[in-house]
Design a protein around this motif. Structure first.
Motif, PDB file in Angstrom:
ATOM      1  N   VAL A 210     -66.833 -20.812  15.592  1.00 45.04           N
ATOM      2  CA  VAL A 210     -66.731 -22.248  15.877  1.00 45.04           C
ATOM      3  C   VAL A 210     -66.877 -22.569  17.357  1.00 45.04           C
ATOM      4  O   VAL A 210     -66.751 -23.726  17.753  1.00 45.04           O
ATOM      5  CB  VAL A 210     -65.394 -22.825  15.353  1.00 45.04           C
ATOM      6  N   ALA A 211     -67.156 -21.570  18.193  1.00 50.36           N
ATOM      7  CA  ALA A 211     -67.290 -21.830  19.630  1.00 50.36           C
ATOM      8  C   ALA A 211     -68.421 -22.804  19.933  1.00 50.36           C
ATOM      9  O   ALA A 211     -68.329 -23.591  20.874  1.00 50.36           O
ATOM     10  CB  ALA A 211     -67.507 -20.518  20.382  1.00 50.36           C
ATOM     11  N   THR A 212     -69.481 -22.782  19.135  1.00 53.19           N
ATOM     12  CA  THR A 212     -70.567 -23.734  19.362  1.00 53.19           C
ATOM     13  C   THR A 212     -70.110 -25.166  19.096  1.00 53.19           C
ATOM     14  O   THR A 212     -70.641 -26.109  19.679  1.00 53.19           O
ATOM     15  CB  THR A 212     -71.779 -23.410  18.474  1.00 53.19           C
ATOM     16  N   LEU A 213     -69.126 -25.322  18.213  1.00 49.83           N
ATOM     17  CA  LEU A 213     -68.552 -26.650  17.980  1.00 49.83           C
ATOM     18  C   LEU A 213     -67.722 -27.084  19.178  1.00 49.83           C
ATOM     19  O   LEU A 213     -67.758 -28.248  19.586  1.00 49.83           O
ATOM     20  CB  LEU A 213     -67.689 -26.648  16.715  1.00 49.83           C
ATOM     21  N   PHE A 214     -66.946 -26.154  19.729  1.00 49.21           N
ATOM     22  CA  PHE A 214     -66.134 -26.455  20.904  1.00 49.21           C
ATOM     23  C   PHE A 214     -67.007 -26.951  22.049  1.00 49.21           C
ATOM     24  O   PHE A 214     -66.616 -27.850  22.811  1.00 49.21           O
ATOM     25  CB  PHE A 214     -65.369 -25.203  21.332  1.00 49.21           C
TER      26      PHE A 214
END
Length: 272
Positions: A210-214
């Protein structure tokens, strides 16, 4: 035991001890030191509401095709049990109706019956987690979400996560695992995500980063807005806390990995 049959996941976990299915979602960063024991998050039947679970127009909900690594849930009504840190309590959301746990429940309720129960505890609270695992009813879905409180070094966090996964395998040997990554920038998430992937794959899991969402501009902020804190009360939010859009993005990514359309709440691409 529920006696429900599920489709076999990918991977290596030995099967056959139990006939019920569970999806273990390990949303993890270093859940240490920052959080406190948060207690039960309560039971919720996931009553359908008006808030759609979707990401920004360029986001996960519009991606096609689905990632290859995903799970297949059993048909019919499903019971879910969520363990996690303050993100499970809804940290950063404007209210509990906008936390990702509730948004997943809402979408799943449109698919079939869905109940949500659980406890919000930091990964460092081993005794509390062991009690919660011991006392949990037999669910169809177990969600672990340690994706927000971050103080332990990656290796320490990884060993704690692995110990918990071992206990869950003993408690729920039929479990399907989904492992959601760190809620940090991609660079800061990387060492934790490596541990998450390692533990997840050891227990036949599907990593869900989910880092790309962050890193999206719309997933956080504005800073100091009034939002839920670690104990579920309204307080000024920090710059790292996911806002309502961020929670919706996390929920949509989880649902897509389950093969569920985040908006329609049915099997993705089923055409129903």
């Amino acid at each position: 035991m529920s006696g429900r049959r599920r489709a076999e996941p990918t991977g290596r976990w030995p099967r056959g001890w139990r006939t019920w299915a569970a999806a273990v979602v390990v949303a993890a960063v270093a859940g240490g030191g920052v959080g406190v024991g948060l207690g039960l998050i309560g039971r919720d039947r996931g009553t359908p509401g008006t808030t759609a679970v979707s990401e920004s127009p360029a986001g996960e909900a519009s991606e096609a095709p689905l990632p290859e690594a995903r799970v297949t849930l059993p048909e019919g009504d499903l019971d879910s049990w969520w363990f996690g840190d303050s993100l499970v309590s809804g940290a950063g959301a404007s209210d509990v109706e906008h936390r990702f746990v509730t948004l997943v429940a809402r979408a799943m309720q449109r698919r079939a019956g869905w109940t949500t129960a659980g406890a919000a505890l930091p990964l460092t609270d081993r005794r509390g987690l062991m009690r919660a695992v011991r006392d949990a009813p037999d669910p169809d879905v177990i969600v672990l979400s340690f994706g927000y409180d971050t103080s332990s070094p990656p290796a320490v966090f990884g060993r704690r996560l692995e110990r918990l996964a071992v206990v869950l395998e003993e408690r729920a040997p039929r479990a399907i695992l989904m492992c959601v990554g760190a809620w940090r920038t991609e660079a800061k998430a990387a060492p934790y995500d490596r541990w998450i992937t390692r533990v997840c794959e050891q227990f036949d899991g599907v990593p869900v980063p989910v880092a790309t969402l962050f890193d999206r501009d719309d997933s956080r902020g504005p800073a100091r807005r009034r939002a839920l804190d670690a104990v579920g009360t309204l307080a000024p939010a920090g710059p790292r806390a996911p806002n309502d859009t961020g929670h919706a993005q996390i929920a949509a990514r989880l649902l897509l990995r389950m093969g569920i359309d985040p908006v329609a709440g049915r099997a993705h691409g089923s055409g129903e």
